[in-house]
Design a protein around this motif. Structure first.
Motif, PDB file in Angstrom:
ATOM      1  N   GLU A   1       0.866  -1.174   0.000  1.00 19.27           N
ATOM      2  CA  GLU A   1       0.000   0.000   0.000  1.00 19.27           C
ATOM      3  C   GLU A   1       0.902   1.224   0.000  1.00 19.27           C
ATOM      4  N   LEU A   2       1.213   1.701  -1.191  1.00 18.40           N
ATOM      5  CA  LEU A   2       2.123   2.837  -1.347  1.00 18.40           C
ATOM      6  C   LEU A   2       1.386   4.022  -1.952  1.00 18.40           C
ATOM      7  N   HIS A   3       1.817   5.215  -1.617  1.00 22.39           N
ATOM      8  CA  HIS A   3       1.358   6.399  -2.320  1.00 22.39           C
ATOM      9  C   HIS A   3       1.648   6.187  -3.801  1.00 22.39           C
ATOM     10  N   PRO A   4       0.711   6.544  -4.689  1.00 20.40           N
ATOM     11  CA  PRO A   4       0.930   6.284  -6.126  1.00 20.40           C
ATOM     12  C   PRO A   4       2.255   6.805  -6.656  1.00 20.40           C
ATOM     13  N   LEU A   5       2.685   7.970  -6.200  1.00 20.28           N
ATOM     14  CA  LEU A   5       3.962   8.500  -6.671  1.00 20.28           C
ATOM     15  C   LEU A   5       5.134   7.662  -6.171  1.00 20.28           C
ATOM     16  N   LEU A   6       5.020   7.141  -4.956  1.00 19.78           N
ATOM     17  CA  LEU A   6       6.071   6.262  -4.443  1.00 19.78           C
ATOM     18  C   LEU A   6       6.119   4.954  -5.219  1.00 19.78           C
ATOM     19  N   ALA A   7       4.959   4.435  -5.574  1.00 16.98           N
ATOM     20  CA  ALA A   7       4.914   3.198  -6.356  1.00 16.98           C
ATOM     21  C   ALA A   7       5.608   3.391  -7.698  1.00 16.98           C
ATOM     22  N   LEU A   8       5.390   4.543  -8.319  1.00 16.01           N
ATOM     23  CA  LEU A   8       6.043   4.821  -9.596  1.00 16.01           C
ATOM     24  C   LEU A   8       7.535   5.062  -9.411  1.00 16.01           C
ATOM     25  N   ALA A   9       7.904   5.718  -8.330  1.00 15.09           N
ATOM     26  CA  ALA A   9       9.329   5.919  -8.045  1.00 15.09           C
ATOM     27  C   ALA A   9      10.024   4.586  -7.840  1.00 15.09           C
ATOM     28  N   LEU A  10       9.345   3.672  -7.145  1.00 15.11           N
ATOM     29  CA  LEU A  10       9.910   2.333  -6.941  1.00 15.11           C
ATOM     30  C   LEU A  10      10.147   1.648  -8.281  1.00 15.11           C
ATOM     31  N   ASP A  11       9.164   1.715  -9.178  1.00 17.86           N
ATOM     32  CA  ASP A  11       9.316   1.103 -10.505  1.00 17.86           C
ATOM     33  C   ASP A  11      10.514   1.697 -11.239  1.00 17.86           C
ATOM     34  N   GLU A  12      10.635   3.020 -11.192  1.00 20.58           N
ATOM     35  CA  GLU A  12      11.728   3.687 -11.896  1.00 20.58           C
ATOM     36  C   GLU A  12      13.089   3.286 -11.328  1.00 20.58           C
ATOM     37  N   ILE A  13      13.194   3.245 -10.003  1.00 25.47           N
ATOM     38  CA  ILE A  13      14.489   2.926  -9.382  1.00 25.47           C
ATOM     39  C   ILE A  13      14.876   1.480  -9.658  1.00 25.47           C
ATOM     40  N   VAL A  14      13.912   0.575  -9.622  1.00 25.87           N
ATOM     41  CA  VAL A  14      14.203  -0.826  -9.918  1.00 25.87           C
ATOM     42  C   VAL A  14      14.660  -0.981 -11.370  1.00 25.87           C
ATOM     43  N   GLU A  15      14.031  -0.242 -12.275  1.00 27.51           N
ATOM     44  CA  GLU A  15      14.364  -0.366 -13.698  1.00 27.51           C
ATOM     45  C   GLU A  15      15.673   0.338 -14.062  1.00 27.51           C
ATOM     46  N   HIS A  16      15.931   1.503 -13.464  1.00 27.21           N
ATOM     47  CA  HIS A  16      17.044   2.329 -13.926  1.00 27.21           C
ATOM     48  C   HIS A  16      18.085   2.640 -12.850  1.00 27.21           C
ATOM     49  N   GLY A  17      17.845   2.205 -11.604  1.00 24.94           N
ATOM     50  CA  GLY A  17      18.746   2.556 -10.528  1.00 24.94           C
ATOM     51  C   GLY A  17      18.461   3.963 -10.026  1.00 24.94           C
ATOM     52  N   TYR A  18      18.896   4.231  -8.811  1.00 23.09           N
ATOM     53  CA  TYR A  18      18.619   5.547  -8.230  1.00 23.09           C
ATOM     54  C   TYR A  18      19.260   6.660  -9.048  1.00 23.09           C
ATOM     55  N   ASP A  19      20.518   6.477  -9.442  1.00 23.19           N
ATOM     56  CA  ASP A  19      21.213   7.524 -10.187  1.00 23.19           C
ATOM     57  C   ASP A  19      20.603   7.751 -11.557  1.00 23.19           C
TER      58      ASP A  19
ATOM     59  N   ALA B   1      12.454  -5.028  -1.548  1.00 21.72           N
ATOM     60  CA  ALA B   1      13.645  -5.618  -0.938  1.00 21.72           C
ATOM     61  C   ALA B   1      14.901  -5.265  -1.734  1.00 21.72           C
ATOM     62  N   PHE B   2      14.766  -5.121  -3.041  1.00 19.68           N
ATOM     63  CA  PHE B   2      15.903  -4.759  -3.894  1.00 19.68           C
ATOM     64  C   PHE B   2      16.507  -3.427  -3.482  1.00 19.68           C
ATOM     65  N   LEU B   3      15.698  -2.538  -2.918  1.00 19.20           N
ATOM     66  CA  LEU B   3      16.175  -1.201  -2.586  1.00 19.20           C
ATOM     67  C   LEU B   3      17.275  -1.198  -1.534  1.00 19.20           C
ATOM     68  N   ASP B   4      17.448  -2.308  -0.817  1.00 15.81           N
ATOM     69  CA  ASP B   4      18.556  -2.358   0.134  1.00 15.81           C
ATOM     70  C   ASP B   4      19.871  -2.063  -0.567  1.00 15.81           C
ATOM     71  N   SER B   5      19.982  -2.459  -1.818  1.00 15.18           N
ATOM     72  CA  SER B   5      21.219  -2.225  -2.563  1.00 15.18           C
ATOM     73  C   SER B   5      21.420  -0.741  -2.872  1.00 15.18           C
ATOM     74  N   GLU B   6      20.359   0.064  -2.738  1.00 21.06           N
ATOM     75  CA  GLU B   6      20.462   1.498  -3.013  1.00 21.06           C
ATOM     76  C   GLU B   6      20.724   2.317  -1.749  1.00 21.06           C
ATOM     77  N   ARG B   7      20.975   1.660  -0.627  1.00 20.07           N
ATOM     78  CA  ARG B   7      21.260   2.423   0.594  1.00 20.07           C
ATOM     79  C   ARG B   7      22.506   3.277   0.432  1.00 20.07           C
ATOM     80  N   ARG B   8      23.379   2.890  -0.480  1.00 16.56           N
ATOM     81  CA  ARG B   8      24.580   3.690  -0.735  1.00 16.56           C
ATOM     82  C   ARG B   8      24.227   5.062  -1.303  1.00 16.56           C
ATOM     83  N   SER B   9      23.021   5.199  -1.852  1.00 17.65           N
ATOM     84  CA  SER B   9      22.602   6.460  -2.462  1.00 17.65           C
ATOM     85  C   SER B   9      21.975   7.418  -1.462  1.00 17.65           C
TER      86      SER B   9
END
Length: 207
Positions: free
Chosen positions: A17-35, A112-120
């Protein structure tokens, strides 16, 4: 994030249950990485203007922090409930913790994948996240140390085992796919057995 009042409710992971913008941000980060993700890309994907996105979230960093906070709320809530059910037995506690973490990772792979982005994260935000992650690792470490003290685990390296088991569980996000030959619950039980093997669990003295 709550779990069912049923004794085994911690094994249930409903849809996010995510805010719609957060859900889209999650999709973007998983697909393209935070940077590789920008506020403009998220706004375009949502069909809103950049100022409209800033009305809800200060910047991209704030979105990453909120996503990671959400991730930790879920897994810690379930882990605590699993420990409550397990009681004082260290074998049961380690098994329940591993099941809870693997179930979370398998059901919410992108989060769970976002753990790898803690460096960001910024130093302040990273410290906030690491403190929550350390709580989870600490519960694993305490269960293992307790088992060593009780003579049911024979590992001479309890702290290293805790880190290794957590990394092993988080690695599920990289390869597990729903609908495969093994479901989430079966995989979680198998990983619990792997964790017990890692700590050199003595059969006949526990689970």
């Amino acid at each position: 994030m709550t779990v069912s009042d049923d004794a085994s409710g911690w094994r249930e992971y409903p849809p996010l249950e995510l805010h719609p913008l957060l859900a889209l941000a999650l999709d973007e980060i998983v697909e393209h990485g935070y940077d590789g993700t920008s506020v403009r890309k998220i706004a375009n994907r949502a069909g809103v203007t950049v100022p409209a996105l800033y009305y809800h979230f200060e910047n991209k960093q704030a979105m990453l922090r909120e996503l990671l906070d959400h991730a930790m709320r879920i897994v810690l809530t379930h882990a605590r409930a699993a420990l409550d059910e397990a009681g004082a037995d260290c074998t049961a506690r380690l098994s329940a913790l591993v099941e809870a973490i693997v179930l979370y990772t398998a059901h919410h792979r992108d989060l769970a994948f976002l753990d790898s982005e803690r460096r960001s994260l910024t130093p302040e935000n990273r410290a906030h996240y690491v403190a929550q992650r350390d709580e989870l690792e600490g519960e694993l470490r305490d269960a293992i140390r307790g088992g060593v003290a009780q003579g049911v685990f024979r590992t001479p390296h309890p702290d290293e085992c805790g880190r290794a088991i957590l990394s092993m569980c988080q690695g599920v996000a990289g390869w597990f796919r729903p609908g495969g030959p093994v479901d989430e619950a079966t995989m979680a039980r198998r990983y619990a057995d792997l964790a017990l093997a890692t700590v050199q669990h003595q059969k006949g003295t526990g689970r």
